[in-house]
Design a protein around this motif. Sequence first.
Motif, short mmCIF file in Angstrom:
data_model
loop_
_atom_site.label_atom_id
_atom_site.label_comp_id
_atom_site.label_asym_id
_atom_site.label_seq_id
_atom_site.Cartn_x
_atom_site.Cartn_y
_atom_site.Cartn_z
N UNK A 84 0.84 -1.20 0.00
CA UNK A 84 0.00 0.00 0.00
C UNK A 84 0.88 1.25 0.00
N UNK A 85 0.52 2.22 -0.83
CA UNK A 85 1.34 3.42 -1.01
C UNK A 85 0.68 4.64 -0.40
N UNK A 86 1.47 5.40 0.38
CA UNK A 86 1.04 6.67 0.96
C UNK A 86 1.84 7.79 0.31
N UNK A 87 1.16 8.85 -0.09
CA UNK A 87 1.82 10.06 -0.58
C UNK A 87 1.50 11.19 0.39
N UNK A 100 -3.23 4.18 -1.75
CA UNK A 100 -3.65 3.19 -2.75
C UNK A 100 -3.25 1.82 -2.21
N UNK A 101 -4.25 0.97 -1.97
CA UNK A 101 -4.07 -0.28 -1.24
C UNK A 101 -3.49 -1.36 -2.16
N UNK A 102 -2.78 -2.30 -1.57
CA UNK A 102 -2.14 -3.37 -2.33
C UNK A 102 -3.12 -4.13 -3.23
N UNK A 103 -4.40 -4.17 -2.87
CA UNK A 103 -5.40 -4.88 -3.68
C UNK A 103 -5.81 -4.10 -4.93
N UNK A 120 10.42 -6.26 -18.19
CA UNK A 120 10.24 -7.28 -17.17
C UNK A 120 11.53 -8.00 -16.78
N UNK A 121 12.42 -8.38 -17.71
CA UNK A 121 13.65 -9.06 -17.28
C UNK A 121 14.50 -8.23 -16.32
N UNK A 122 14.60 -6.93 -16.55
CA UNK A 122 15.34 -6.05 -15.63
C UNK A 122 14.69 -6.05 -14.26
N UNK A 123 13.36 -5.92 -14.23
CA UNK A 123 12.63 -5.89 -12.96
C UNK A 123 12.82 -7.20 -12.21
N UNK A 124 12.68 -8.34 -12.91
CA UNK A 124 12.84 -9.64 -12.26
C UNK A 124 14.24 -9.80 -11.70
N UNK A 125 15.25 -9.44 -12.49
CA UNK A 125 16.63 -9.65 -12.07
C UNK A 125 17.02 -8.76 -10.90
N UNK A 126 16.48 -7.54 -10.88
CA UNK A 126 16.88 -6.57 -9.85
C UNK A 126 16.10 -6.74 -8.57
N UNK A 127 14.79 -6.98 -8.70
CA UNK A 127 13.91 -6.95 -7.52
C UNK A 127 13.41 -8.32 -7.09
N UNK A 128 13.38 -9.30 -7.99
CA UNK A 128 12.76 -10.58 -7.68
C UNK A 128 11.25 -10.56 -7.79
N UNK A 129 10.68 -9.47 -8.26
CA UNK A 129 9.22 -9.30 -8.36
C UNK A 129 8.78 -9.41 -9.81
N UNK A 130 7.50 -9.18 -10.03
CA UNK A 130 6.93 -9.15 -11.38
C UNK A 130 6.26 -7.79 -11.58
N UNK A 131 5.95 -7.49 -12.82
CA UNK A 131 5.24 -6.24 -13.10
C UNK A 131 3.75 -6.48 -12.89
N UNK A 132 3.27 -6.09 -11.73
CA UNK A 132 1.88 -6.30 -11.36
C UNK A 132 1.41 -5.10 -10.54
N UNK A 133 0.11 -4.73 -10.65
CA UNK A 133 -0.40 -3.60 -9.87
C UNK A 133 -0.26 -3.76 -8.36
N UNK A 134 -0.06 -4.98 -7.91
CA UNK A 134 0.12 -5.28 -6.49
C UNK A 134 1.18 -4.40 -5.84
N UNK A 135 2.28 -4.14 -6.55
CA UNK A 135 3.45 -3.52 -5.94
C UNK A 135 3.38 -1.99 -6.01
N UNK A 136 4.24 -1.34 -5.27
CA UNK A 136 4.05 0.09 -4.95
C UNK A 136 4.45 1.05 -6.05
N UNK A 139 1.96 2.47 -8.45
CA UNK A 139 1.00 3.36 -7.78
C UNK A 139 1.56 4.78 -7.71
N UNK A 140 2.86 4.89 -7.39
CA UNK A 140 3.49 6.22 -7.37
C UNK A 140 3.49 6.82 -8.78
#
Length: 515
Positions: A84-87, A100-103, A120-136, A139-140
């Motif tokens: 969840x992201x706070x500004x 904006x909530x994680x859901x 996506x390959x850069x994101x996966x290699x650097x963060x271990x995550x995927x490109x999904x609205x779930x992450x913060x 939202x920013x």
Amino acid sequence: MASVVVAIDAGTTGVRALAVDGQARVADVAYRELTQHFPQPGWVEHDPAEIWATVRDTLAEVGARLAERGDTVAAIGITNQRETLVAFDRSTGRPLHRAIVWQDRRTTGICTELTEAGHLPLVRATTGLVLDPYFSATKAAWLLRHGDLALAADDPNLSFCTVDSWVLWNLTGGTRGGTYATDPSNASRTLLLHTASLSWSPELCALFGVPQHTLPEVRPSAGRFGAAALGDLGPASAVLDGVPVSGVLGDQPAALFGQACFDPGMVKVTYGTGSFALANAGPERPRAPDGLTVSCAWDLGEHAGDERGRVAYALEGSAFVSGAAIQWLRDGLGIISSAAEVGPLAASVPDSGGVTFVPALTGLGSPWWDPQARGIVTGLTRGVGRAHLARACVEGMAFQVRDMTDAMAAASAYPLSALRADGGAAAMDLLLELQAEQSRMPVARPAALESTALGAATIAGLAEGFWTSLRELAGLWRSETVFEPQLPVELTDPMHAVWRRAVEKSMGWAGPEPK
């Protein structure tokens, strides 16, 4: 000596403050619900000011009782809904938008845009995550494009953070010198952290258009972040003001820590609004496997005191709707009047009558990662009643976690040894029986189900010497019941195969969302 540690658990549906004694038992608790805002289909928001107000209210309630009993507080720990992201504006403390909530799924278009551009390959290699609205991070990016933030991107007071940083900054004084920081367990879920170095990635900040100066400092999860400066909390001020804030963990790593899953191969699952499974992957960052994400579970900093090392990584799976499906049975369909009814109702029939419920009400998480999936119910006949729907809901919760543990077992460098379950739905014997059968592991329910808050309390207490080592904390963990798999795979695997067929039919239902 101090007699308790206090934990703040700023969750998705409510906020708790808990006092935990030296035996890692909950000695006191206060709770307030948090208002859910749904301004458009697929959008979920919280009011940051309400989050902080409920933190203060729960601290005031617990602190007053501690003061009355003459207890003293060694440390305060924070755990929180992670992505969840706070500004907010650091010069005034004013939120610039609802959180904006994680859901929330509004950034599906941004994720699609970045994937199609080949990032996506850069994101996966650097963060271990995927490109999904779930992450913060997306939202920013959305807020900078559409949020009408009233501050320019280069304004030094513009702040983008997860809920831990918002609570910590306010707790330690806010505009009067509050600490603006986070820990790696939260930062590693933003899409902006290089999870090998545990520092913000300038390359990813540029990719998402998030100025690095807006982000909090990344510090170890265990250590002094500051001291509580709460102002007037009535009797609670006497025991809480000036107490060191010494631990920060995101909710799922906090549950892993609170469940004493300190050894590689140990797994915990939290059945909350969603279901979240984490496997301790050891001190070296693993490769991000298909279907799962990799995150930092914790960084003990200078308080790492045994052979397990300073940092632990986690293989992680996330199902977005779990307990929320039970709420839907209650509020959307009206087939139960309270969430507590679902377990006895589901257990009143021997099976689901051929019904399968895929609760993809906000898309599918691990291991599918399909934001355009939608919930479906299959296998309906005239003989199906509300008990069968309730059982299909409970079975769906177990199947979702099996999908995750199967992926973890295939990817882990360590054999999965045991599964420890917590969260509200873990009180259901039927669910844990089904989980043991499907995941083919012993499933232990702890004596205390508040594992998330216990994790925040124990890591803060470890930093202040209230507990001396992970070994001591592991010795304090207690199980209430252990469920062993009983049925042969010849019976359980066909049930799971039917579930997988239904999952395939749930995918790709929603059209693309605007970028």
